[in-house]
Design an enzyme around this catalytic site. Structure first.
Site, PDB file in Angstrom:
ATOM      1  CD  GLU A 249      -2.042   2.102   1.649  1.00  0.00           C
ATOM      2  OE1 GLU A 249      -1.619   3.000   0.869  1.00  0.00           O
ATOM      3  OE2 GLU A 249      -2.335   2.295   2.830  1.00  0.00           O
ATOM      4  CB  CYS A 283      -1.549   6.909   1.119  1.00  0.00           C
ATOM      5  SG  CYS A 283      -0.227   6.358   2.137  1.00  0.00           S
TER       6      CYS A 283
HETATM    7  C1  SIN Z   1      -2.891   5.671   4.570  1.00  0.00           C
HETATM    8  O1  SIN Z   1      -2.683   6.856   4.503  1.00  0.00           O
HETATM    9  O2  SIN Z   1      -1.998   4.880   4.299  1.00  0.00           O
HETATM   10  C2  SIN Z   1      -4.205   5.076   4.990  1.00  0.00           C
HETATM   11  C3  SIN Z   1      -5.346   5.987   4.935  1.00  0.00           C
HETATM   12  C4  SIN Z   1      -6.654   5.339   5.302  1.00  0.00           C
HETATM   13  O3  SIN Z   1      -6.731   4.168   5.680  1.00  0.00           O
HETATM   14  O4  SIN Z   1      -7.645   6.039   5.187  1.00  0.00           O
END
Ligand code: SIN
Length: 475
Positions: A249, A283
Site C-alpha cells: 500500500e 496516502c
Molecule cells: C494511509 O494513509 O496509508 C491510509 C489511509 C486510510 O486508511 O484512510
C-alpha cells in the site's frame, strides 16, 4: 506519561536509551519514553517461535480465533481514550481524530473476527465423471508487516486482523516514530488471550535491518507494507529472492475534481475532510485540486474561508483540528514544495503565517498549473494547490497523468458524467461526491505504482491465505 490511565498499556516500556529508542512528542519535542529494541538474534528467535506457534493457531477452530479477535476488539474500544491520547502524544494528530483512528483500527479486528468464519472453499464441476474437484483456503504461515507513522494503530490492525483471522502468525515492525501505540495495542491483544508468539511487535537496529530480515527469512511467507513507493519497490525486489507473497500500500497523488455542475458547498466540505485529515499526512489525502473554470472563483473563495477556520496546535488542546507534521525534514520538504510552486507562479489565497516547531499553517494555492512540481509530488502536508480546467477530456488526462493510482475524488451532479469519469479514472478508489472513503468493509488499495493487493473488505483475508485444489479421482 501520567496522562495514560491504564498503565498496563505501557508495560512494554524500557527505562533508557541503552535498552530502547527514544520516542518524542512532535508537538513539544519532549521525550515521552523508550520503546524496546530487539537485537537481531531475538528477532530471528521470534520468527522461529512464530512459525512454531502458527501451526497450533491455525488448528484452532475459526470460531475460537474469531472469539479471541472479538475480545481484542472490545478491549480496543474500552481503551479508546488512552490509546487516542498515546497516539496524539507520539504522532501529533488531534485527540478526537486519534480516538477516531482507534475506532477505525478496531473496526478491522471486528470485521476480520467475522470473516475468520467465512474462508470458504469451492466445489468445481469436474470435466470427467470419475473425478471430484474441491478447493480449500489455508493460511500462508508466518506473515510480517512494516507499518507507517501516520496511522500508528489502524495500519497495524488492518494487517494483523486478517492475518490472525486466516490462521497466520503475525510479526509487525512499526515506525520508529510511533512505536508506543503499536506495543500498546499488542498488549491488549495479549490481554484478550492471543498468544505472544502469534502476534509480535519488533523494533530492530533500524528499518533497513528489519526489512532485510523479513524479506530474506525462509520461514516468513508474506510481507505486507504500507509506506512510500520507493521503499515498497526495494522490499518487493528483496522479497523476490524466495518468491514471498507481498501486499503493498504505497504512495498516492489523489486528484480532487470539482465539475461545474457540482454542489460547491458539499465539495468544500469533502475537500476539507479529504485534504486536512491528519494534517494532510495520509496516502489518500487530496493532493491536487482541479476545478472547472466556471466555478473556480466560488470554490477557491469558500474553500479558503473554511481553511482559515482551522485551528493549528497541540492535538491535546481543545478545538485543535490540525496537529504538527511528523518531523523537521517533513516540514522542510512541504515548505520547499510551497516555495517552488510560488516561484513557478502560484499564489497563496491567504498568506500563511510562519509557525514554530513542527506546526504548519494550512494554505490554499491558486494560479497553479498542472506542470508544477507540487502537482507531481506527494505533498503529505496541509497544502491545497488548485488548478483550473475547461474540458472533461483534458481533465481526465491531467488526473491520470501520474505514476500513482490510489485514491481520487470528484464532485458532479450529472449521472452520465459520474459514470464516465468514475470509469475513466485510473485509481483503485474513487470518492464520488464524498471526501472520506476509508472503511473496513470496502477494499482499500491502489493500481499502478500505488501498490498491489487489497486491505479490508471480504478480499482482505485472501491476502493471507493460499488456495489448495484437491482432485479426488477413482469415483
Ligand atoms: C494511509 O494513509 O496509508 C491510509 C489511509 C486510510 O486508511 O484512510
Amino acid at each position: 506519561m501520567q496522562q495514560i490511565t491504564n498503565q498496563s498499556l505501557l508495560s512494554f516500556m524500557v527505562l533508557n536509551q541503552d535498552q530502547g529508542i527514544a520516542v518524542s512528542n512532535p508537538a513539544t519535542g519532549e521525550i515521552l519514553g523508550y520503546a524496546p529494541v530487539s537485537p537481531e538474534h531475538d528477532i530471528l528467535d521470534g520468527i522461529e517461535r512464530a512459525s512454531f506457534a502458527q501451526k497450533e493457531w491455525a488448528l484452532l477452530p475459526a470460531k475460537t480465533r474469531s472469539g479471541l479477535l472479538q475480545k481484542w476488539y472490545q478491549l480496543l474500544l474500552d481503551n479508546k481514550e488512552d490509546l487516542g491520547r498515546l497516539m496524539t502524544l507520539e504522532q501529533g494528530k488531534p485527540w478526537a481524530e486519534a480516538q477516531g483512528e482507534v475506532l477505525y483500527g478496531a473496526s478491522f479486528i471486528e470485521w476480520f473476527a467475522e470473516e475468520a468464519k467465512r474462508t470458504y472453499g469451492e466445489t468445481i464441476p469436474a470435466p470427467s465423471s470419475d473425478k471430484r474437484l474441491v478447493t480449500m483456503k489455508q493460511p500462508i504461515g508466518v506473515a510480517c508487516a512494516i507499518t507507517p507513522w501516520n496511522f500508528p494503530i489502524a495500519m497495524i490492525t488492518r494487517k494483523a486482523g486478517p492475518a490472525l483471522a486466516a490462521g497466520c502468525s503475525f510479526i509487525v515492525k512499526p515506525s520508529e516514530s510511533t512505536p508506543l501505540s503499536a506495543f500498546a495495542v499488542a498488549e491488549l491483544a495479549y490481554q484478550a488471550g492471543i498468544p505472544r508468539d502469534v502476534l509480535q511487535v519488533v523494533l530492530g537496529a533500524n528499518s533497513r535491518q528489519v526489512g532485510g530480515i523479513f524479506t530474506s527469512h525462509p520461514l516468513i511467507r508474506k510481507l505486507s507494507f504500507t509506506g512510500s513507493t520507493q521503499v515498497g519497490r526495494v522490499l518487493m525486489q528483496q522479497s523476490a529472492n524466495d518468491i514471498k507473497r507481498t501486499s503493498m500500500e504505497l504512495g498516492g497523488n489523489a486528484p480532487f475534481i470539482v465539475f461545474d455542475d457540482a454542489d460547491i458547498d458539499a465539495a468544500v466540505l469533502g475537500a476539507m475532510a479529504s485534504k486536512f485529515r491528519n494534517a494532510g499526512q495520509t496516502c489518500v489525502c487530496a493532493n491536487r485540486f482541479y476545478v472547472h473554470n466556471k466555478v473556480y472563483d466560488e470554490f477557491v473563495e469558500k474553500f479558503d474561508a473554511a481553511v482559515q477556520q482551522l485551528k493549528v496546535g497541540n492535538g491535546l488542546e481543545e478545538g485543535v483540528n490540525v496537529g504538527p507534521v511528523i518531523s523537521e525534514s517533513a516540514k522542510q520538504g512541504i515548505q520547499s514544495l510551497i516555495d517552488g510552486a510560488i516561484e513557478q507562479g502560484a499564489k497563496p489565497v491567504t498568506e500563511p503565517k510562519t509557525l514554530d516547531g513542527l506546526f504548519m499553517q494550512p494554505v490554499v494555492l491558486k494560479n497553479v498549473t498542472h506542470d508544477m512540481d507540487i502537482i507531481s509530488q506527494e505533498i503529505f502536508g496541509p497544502v491545497a494547490p488548485v488548478i483550473k480546467f475547461d474540458d472533461d477530456q483534458q481533465l481526465i488526462e491531467m488526473a491520470n497523468d501520474t505514476i500513482y493510482g490510489l485514491a481520487s475524488y470528484f464532485y458532479s451532479q450529472n449521472i452520465h458524467r459520474v459514470w464516465k469519469i468514475a470509469e475513466a479514472l485510473e485509481y483503485g478508489m474513487v470518492g464520488i461526491n464524498e471526501g472520506m472513503i476509508s472503511t473496513e468493509v470496502a477494499p482499500f488499495g491502489g493500481v499502478k505504482q500505488s501498490g498491489i493487493g487489497r486491505e479490508g473488505a471480504k478480499q482482505g483475508i485472501d491476502e493471507y491465505m493460499s488456495i489448495k485444489y484437491l482432485c479426488f479421482g477413482g469415483n
